[in-house]
Design a protein around this motif. Sequence first.
Motif, PDB file in Angstrom:
ATOM      1  N   UNK A 175       0.826  -1.207   0.000  1.00  0.00           N
ATOM      2  CA  UNK A 175       0.000   0.000   0.000  1.00  0.00           C
ATOM      3  C   UNK A 175       0.860   1.257   0.000  1.00  0.00           C
ATOM      4  N   UNK A 176       0.197   2.396  -0.204  1.00  0.00           N
ATOM      5  CA  UNK A 176       0.858   3.692  -0.170  1.00  0.00           C
ATOM      6  C   UNK A 176       0.291   4.484   1.005  1.00  0.00           C
ATOM      7  N   UNK A 177       1.152   5.189   1.727  1.00  0.00           N
ATOM      8  CA  UNK A 177       0.682   6.009   2.850  1.00  0.00           C
ATOM      9  C   UNK A 177       0.226   7.387   2.370  1.00  0.00           C
ATOM     10  N   UNK A 178       0.956   7.952   1.413  1.00  0.00           N
ATOM     11  CA  UNK A 178       0.616   9.283   0.910  1.00  0.00           C
ATOM     12  C   UNK A 178       0.831   9.298  -0.600  1.00  0.00           C
ATOM     13  N   UNK A 179      -0.172   9.802  -1.319  1.00  0.00           N
ATOM     14  CA  UNK A 179      -0.117   9.909  -2.781  1.00  0.00           C
ATOM     15  C   UNK A 179      -0.699  11.264  -3.134  1.00  0.00           C
ATOM     16  N   UNK A 180       0.151  12.194  -3.586  1.00  0.00           N
ATOM     17  CA  UNK A 180      -0.280  13.574  -3.806  1.00  0.00           C
ATOM     18  C   UNK A 180       0.349  14.165  -5.067  1.00  0.00           C
ATOM     19  N   UNK A 181      -0.301  15.228  -5.534  1.00  0.00           N
ATOM     20  CA  UNK A 181       0.267  16.074  -6.563  1.00  0.00           C
ATOM     21  C   UNK A 181       0.741  17.338  -5.869  1.00  0.00           C
ATOM     22  N   UNK A 182       1.801  17.931  -6.370  1.00  0.00           N
ATOM     23  CA  UNK A 182       2.325  19.150  -5.768  1.00  0.00           C
ATOM     24  C   UNK A 182       3.165  19.906  -6.770  1.00  0.00           C
ATOM     25  N   UNK A 183       3.578  21.096  -6.377  1.00  0.00           N
ATOM     26  CA  UNK A 183       4.386  21.934  -7.262  1.00  0.00           C
ATOM     27  C   UNK A 183       5.600  22.476  -6.530  1.00  0.00           C
ATOM     28  N   UNK A 184       6.570  22.874  -7.335  1.00  0.00           N
ATOM     29  CA  UNK A 184       7.744  23.583  -6.846  1.00  0.00           C
ATOM     30  C   UNK A 184       7.889  24.795  -7.754  1.00  0.00           C
ATOM     31  N   UNK A 185       8.038  25.972  -7.145  1.00  0.00           N
ATOM     32  CA  UNK A 185       8.207  27.185  -7.931  1.00  0.00           C
ATOM     33  C   UNK A 185       7.038  28.128  -7.783  1.00  0.00           C
ATOM     34  N   UNK A 186       7.149  29.268  -8.462  1.00  0.00           N
ATOM     35  CA  UNK A 186       6.115  30.301  -8.399  1.00  0.00           C
ATOM     36  C   UNK A 186       5.148  30.120  -9.564  1.00  0.00           C
ATOM     37  N   UNK A 187       3.884  30.581  -9.414  1.00  0.00           N
ATOM     38  CA  UNK A 187       2.925  30.457 -10.515  1.00  0.00           C
ATOM     39  C   UNK A 187       3.497  31.014 -11.822  1.00  0.00           C
ATOM     40  N   UNK A 188       3.304  30.256 -12.875  1.00  0.00           N
ATOM     41  CA  UNK A 188       3.851  30.614 -14.181  1.00  0.00           C
ATOM     42  C   UNK A 188       5.165  29.919 -14.466  1.00  0.00           C
ATOM     43  N   UNK A 189       5.842  29.484 -13.403  1.00  0.00           N
ATOM     44  CA  UNK A 189       7.128  28.795 -13.549  1.00  0.00           C
ATOM     45  C   UNK A 189       7.179  27.551 -12.671  1.00  0.00           C
ATOM     46  N   UNK A 190       6.011  26.992 -12.381  1.00  0.00           N
ATOM     47  CA  UNK A 190       5.942  25.839 -11.487  1.00  0.00           C
ATOM     48  C   UNK A 190       6.308  24.547 -12.215  1.00  0.00           C
ATOM     49  N   UNK A 191       6.883  23.642 -11.458  1.00  0.00           N
ATOM     50  CA  UNK A 191       7.108  22.279 -11.919  1.00  0.00           C
ATOM     51  C   UNK A 191       6.142  21.411 -11.128  1.00  0.00           C
ATOM     52  N   UNK A 192       5.367  20.590 -11.833  1.00  0.00           N
ATOM     53  CA  UNK A 192       4.361  19.742 -11.200  1.00  0.00           C
ATOM     54  C   UNK A 192       4.943  18.361 -10.943  1.00  0.00           C
ATOM     55  N   UNK A 193       4.624  17.814  -9.780  1.00  0.00           N
ATOM     56  CA  UNK A 193       5.091  16.490  -9.377  1.00  0.00           C
ATOM     57  C   UNK A 193       3.917  15.638  -8.904  1.00  0.00           C
ATOM     58  N   UNK A 194       4.046  14.341  -9.102  1.00  0.00           N
ATOM     59  CA  UNK A 194       3.220  13.345  -8.432  1.00  0.00           C
ATOM     60  C   UNK A 194       4.188  12.630  -7.497  1.00  0.00           C
ATOM     61  N   UNK A 195       3.776  12.504  -6.239  1.00  0.00           N
ATOM     62  CA  UNK A 195       4.685  11.935  -5.254  1.00  0.00           C
ATOM     63  C   UNK A 195       3.985  10.829  -4.467  1.00  0.00           C
ATOM     64  N   UNK A 196       4.694   9.734  -4.272  1.00  0.00           N
ATOM     65  CA  UNK A 196       4.194   8.615  -3.478  1.00  0.00           C
ATOM     66  C   UNK A 196       5.177   8.360  -2.343  1.00  0.00           C
ATOM     67  N   UNK A 197       4.611   8.061  -1.154  1.00  0.00           N
ATOM     68  CA  UNK A 197       5.461   7.794   0.010  1.00  0.00           C
ATOM     69  C   UNK A 197       4.876   6.669   0.836  1.00  0.00           C
ATOM     70  N   UNK A 198       5.748   5.788   1.269  1.00  0.00           N
ATOM     71  CA  UNK A 198       5.445   4.776   2.271  1.00  0.00           C
ATOM     72  C   UNK A 198       6.664   4.703   3.166  1.00  0.00           C
ATOM     73  N   UNK A 199       6.468   5.001   4.447  1.00  0.00           N
ATOM     74  CA  UNK A 199       7.593   5.037   5.378  1.00  0.00           C
ATOM     75  C   UNK A 199       8.573   6.117   4.963  1.00  0.00           C
ATOM     76  N   UNK A 200       9.841   5.753   4.842  1.00  0.00           N
ATOM     77  CA  UNK A 200      10.854   6.729   4.433  1.00  0.00           C
ATOM     78  C   UNK A 200      11.116   6.679   2.922  1.00  0.00           C
ATOM     79  N   UNK A 201      10.440   5.798   2.229  1.00  0.00           N
ATOM     80  CA  UNK A 201      10.621   5.642   0.778  1.00  0.00           C
ATOM     81  C   UNK A 201       9.717   6.630   0.045  1.00  0.00           C
ATOM     82  N   UNK A 202      10.324   7.529  -0.732  1.00  0.00           N
ATOM     83  CA  UNK A 202       9.591   8.558  -1.461  1.00  0.00           C
ATOM     84  C   UNK A 202      10.020   8.536  -2.918  1.00  0.00           C
ATOM     85  N   UNK A 203       9.032   8.618  -3.831  1.00  0.00           N
ATOM     86  CA  UNK A 203       9.314   8.717  -5.262  1.00  0.00           C
ATOM     87  C   UNK A 203       8.563   9.924  -5.795  1.00  0.00           C
ATOM     88  N   UNK A 204       9.284  10.786  -6.520  1.00  0.00           N
ATOM     89  CA  UNK A 204       8.699  11.988  -7.122  1.00  0.00           C
ATOM     90  C   UNK A 204       8.862  11.922  -8.630  1.00  0.00           C
TER      91      UNK A 204
END
Length: 164
Positions: A6-35
């Motif tokens: 299973x996955x503990x957290x599955x989210x979409x998020x961004x890095x950067x300011x509007x107009x220059x954002x990079x979009x990510x999908x991120x999955x995390x279980x325990x200390x294992x994170x994939x972006x």
Amino acid sequence: MYEFNPVERFVAGTVGVPGERTFFIQARTGSRVVSVVVDKSQVIALGERTKIMLREIKKSDPTVAIKSTDNDDAPLEQPIFEEFRAGVIAMAWDGENGLIVYELREMSSSSETDDDELIFDEKDLSGDLLRVHVSPTQASAFSKRCLSLASAGRTPCPFCSIPI
């Protein structure tokens, strides 16, 4: 292949300011994170398609429980390392386990094909793959976050609707 079942957290998020954002999908279980890097249009499509899929699942099987949860407004897990850029994204309902499965496949680096000429080639399936199994409740929260994230960008011009 990165698999979260299973996955503990599955989210979409961004890095950067509007107009220059990079979009990510991120999955995390325990200390294992994939972006995984995605396009804004992919985030919107995932949010809308998930909403439609949940409606259809509920229609075909009323016993499927989708609980209301608090919005996950927390930032992406740090540090953010881009594993790959998503090209093809698929969703499926695993009725046997009562889970929605998301698959994000690495963008093909093949420069031989034009955008107008998409041909399925099995050798393109050798790239990275993120597979995440989520409950309908997690999928509902993911969908809401995707849609709110996409609408939180630049304000549209009142005359032409193009982002300012």
